[in-house]
Design a protein around this motif. Structure first.
Motif, PDB file in Angstrom:
ATOM      1  N   TYR A  86     -13.061   2.914  -2.474  1.00 34.83           N
ATOM      2  CA  TYR A  86     -13.644   1.765  -1.778  1.00 34.83           C
ATOM      3  C   TYR A  86     -15.007   1.439  -2.371  1.00 34.83           C
ATOM      4  N   ASP A  87     -15.329   0.161  -2.335  1.00 31.14           N
ATOM      5  CA  ASP A  87     -16.643  -0.298  -2.753  1.00 31.14           C
ATOM      6  C   ASP A  87     -17.165  -1.250  -1.680  1.00 31.14           C
ATOM      7  N   ILE A 104     -13.923  -2.380   0.530  1.00 25.36           N
ATOM      8  CA  ILE A 104     -13.185  -3.224  -0.422  1.00 25.36           C
ATOM      9  C   ILE A 104     -12.279  -2.298  -1.227  1.00 25.36           C
ATOM     10  N   LEU A 105     -10.979  -2.499  -1.126  1.00 19.67           N
ATOM     11  CA  LEU A 105     -10.032  -1.587  -1.752  1.00 19.67           C
ATOM     12  C   LEU A 105     -10.032  -1.753  -3.270  1.00 19.67           C
ATOM     13  N   THR A 142     -15.678  -4.976   7.825  1.00 18.81           N
ATOM     14  CA  THR A 142     -14.766  -3.981   7.268  1.00 18.81           C
ATOM     15  C   THR A 142     -13.521  -4.701   6.772  1.00 18.81           C
ATOM     16  N   PHE A 143     -13.342  -4.718   5.455  1.00 21.82           N
ATOM     17  CA  PHE A 143     -12.319  -5.573   4.849  1.00 21.82           C
ATOM     18  C   PHE A 143     -10.928  -4.937   4.908  1.00 21.82           C
ATOM     19  N   MET A 144     -10.783  -3.706   4.414  1.00 22.35           N
ATOM     20  CA  MET A 144      -9.439  -3.174   4.217  1.00 22.35           C
ATOM     21  C   MET A 144      -9.357  -1.695   4.595  1.00 22.35           C
ATOM     22  N   HIS A 145      -8.134  -1.250   4.788  1.00 19.59           N
ATOM     23  CA  HIS A 145      -7.833   0.162   4.993  1.00 19.59           C
ATOM     24  C   HIS A 145      -6.541   0.447   4.255  1.00 19.59           C
ATOM     25  N   ASN A 155       8.171  -1.118 -11.944  1.00 21.89           N
ATOM     26  CA  ASN A 155       6.931  -0.574 -12.496  1.00 21.89           C
ATOM     27  C   ASN A 155       5.679  -1.253 -11.969  1.00 21.89           C
ATOM     28  N   ASN A 156       5.818  -2.158 -11.000  1.00 19.76           N
ATOM     29  CA  ASN A 156       4.651  -2.723 -10.342  1.00 19.76           C
ATOM     30  C   ASN A 156       4.273  -1.851  -9.150  1.00 19.76           C
ATOM     31  N   LEU A 157       3.250  -2.243  -8.404  1.00 17.76           N
ATOM     32  CA  LEU A 157       2.727  -1.389  -7.342  1.00 17.76           C
ATOM     33  C   LEU A 157       2.874  -2.038  -5.976  1.00 17.76           C
ATOM     34  N   LEU A 158       3.243  -1.223  -4.992  1.00 22.91           N
ATOM     35  CA  LEU A 158       3.231  -1.618  -3.590  1.00 22.91           C
ATOM     36  C   LEU A 158       2.027  -0.940  -2.924  1.00 22.91           C
ATOM     37  N   LEU A 159       1.206  -1.750  -2.242  1.00 24.39           N
ATOM     38  CA  LEU A 159       0.011  -1.253  -1.571  1.00 24.39           C
ATOM     39  C   LEU A 159       0.069  -1.620  -0.096  1.00 24.39           C
ATOM     40  N   SER A 160      -0.420  -0.741   0.745  1.00 25.14           N
ATOM     41  CA  SER A 160      -0.443  -0.990   2.186  1.00 25.14           C
ATOM     42  C   SER A 160      -1.882  -1.158   2.652  1.00 25.14           C
TER      43      SER A 160
END
Length: 395
Positions: A86-87, A104-105, A142-145, A155-160
């Motif tokens: 996080y930033d 910020i993720l 607070t933006f993200m968790h 080969n792509n990414l899934l993010l929650s």
């Protein structure tokens, strides 16, 4: 285990006999098998520890910026790895003072030689103005968790992102967002799902049959209910079809954490996360294996007493009592949730937890009143205790 008295990492064999354990303090978050190795997060030093099968440390891994987060790590076949951190940044929205956007993720991928080959910064692809659930007038936003990273079949990414109830698919080469499922920017239609989708989710995974599983914490469902879910996802026509789901027999609502793992025999291993319900803790289990027909195959029952730990953000002036009351003897849940509602301002915890306490208090009050009304009709108050009326709706 994140026990306050005996935090430990442990390995069990197939018969559930203990093979190995160690008291880890805060050094053992997310201990698990990870692509042929073992990994865990050292909270003291904010990095990941990678060990071999004999628990001999072989590497430590961390992000090159921000604070390395403990929610997930992916060890790749080629020796590379993916982490999240996080930033934060200062922004001017519409007030005279700058505001801090925190959490910020950041997703970072490294090759086997620890070279950074991908960095995905949420602020480069998303705007806080598109999220009505964020309080943009607060001094800190607070933006993200982020709580799971999954390498998809292509080969792509899934993010929650738990904060806004959404799952992203991002291009692993360019970082571009391919689609968003759930939340205010949702692109999908949810079919065959009586609850209309998921919220406050954890552990989003692509499984062998091509579907996506996750733990739907469901604290924004009405009423709150957690469940393991499996969706067929049509990425072309943007449809998410609920194929399978399972809720705890005691209707658990998990405030945080939780996971779902589809096993090779097609059973599902569910970690029910953190929930606050003393009756369930006494009779149920945190971990449960169910088959595809929703029969419980395995559910160990805790055989030790659970302790409630409260963390105060300020000391209450008067918060003790040794008096035995009618409520403490005959309506424990009513007293418990009433105290938690009244004392929530002293406790550390999300508002979802307060809403749960308030809902449970109202349910307990209603049940208590109905019970006492029934006793009055039966003239069952020979001990001289006044059953009715209960004048105040507060504890």
């Amino acid at each position: 285990s994140m026990s306050s008295t005996n935090p430990h990492m442990a390995i069990f064999n197939d018969s559930l006999s203990l093979e190995w354990s160690v008291n880890h303090g805060d050094r053992g978050f997310d201990f698990r098998e990870n692509n042929g190795k073992l990994s865990f997060y050292d909270k003291y030093q904010s990095f990941w520890v990678v060990s071999d099968r004999l628990m001999q440390e072989v590497d430590t891994l961390s992000c090159s910026r921000g604070k390395t987060d403990y929610h997930d790590i992916r060890l790749l076949d080629d020796g590379g790895y993916i982490l999240q951190c996080y930033d934060s940044t200062w922004v001017m929205i519409d007030g005279p003072m700058p505001q801090l956007v925190r959490d910020i993720l950041i997703i970072q991928e490294f090759d086997s030689n620890d070279n950074l080959i991908l960095e995905w910064d949420a602020m480069d692809y998303l705007s806080i103005y598109d999220y009505p659930d964020l309080n943009l007038s607060a001094p800190e936003i607070t933006f993200m968790h982020g709580n799971s990273i999954e390498v998809d079949f292509d080969n792509n990414l899934l993010l929650s992102n738990r904060t806004s109830n959404e799952v992203f698919k991002i291009d692993r080469l360019t970082g571009d967002i391919i689609w968003i499922m759930g939340g205010p920017l949702n692109e999908f239609r949810f079919d065959n799902d009586p609850l209309g989708g998921f919220n406050k989710q954890h552990d989003v995974r692509r499984i062998a049959n091509g579907n996506i599983t996750m733990f739907d914490n469901g604290t924004q469902h009405s009423p709150m209910i957690s469940r393991a879910v499996e969706y067929f996802v049509d990425e072309v026509n943007k449809r998410a079809v609920l194929i399978w789901s399972y809720t705890h027999p005691d209707n658990v609502a998990a405030m945080s954490m939780g996971s779902v793992q589809r096993l090779p025999n097609q059973n599902t291993l569910i970690n029910w996360g953190f929930f606050f319900e003393t009756e369930i803790l006494e009779i149920g289990a945190h971990i449960m294996e169910v088959d595809y027909d929703k029969n419980i195959v395995f559910a160990p029952i805790p055989d030790q007493a659970y302790d409630i730990q409260m963390n105060y953000i300020r000391d209450p002036e008067h918060f003790t009592s040794t008096q035995s009351t009618f409520l403490s003897q005959h309506a424990e849940n009513l007293l418990l949730y009433g105290v938690l509602v009244e004392c929530f301002s002293y406790l550390k915890g999300p508002m979802d937890m307060y809403k749960l306490y308030q809902e449970k208090y109202n349910e307990s009050m209603q049940a208590f009143m109905l019970t006492q009304m029934g006793k009055r009709r039966r003239a069952d108050y020979d001990d001289g205790v006044m059953r009715l009326p209960v004048q105040s709706p507060s504890p």
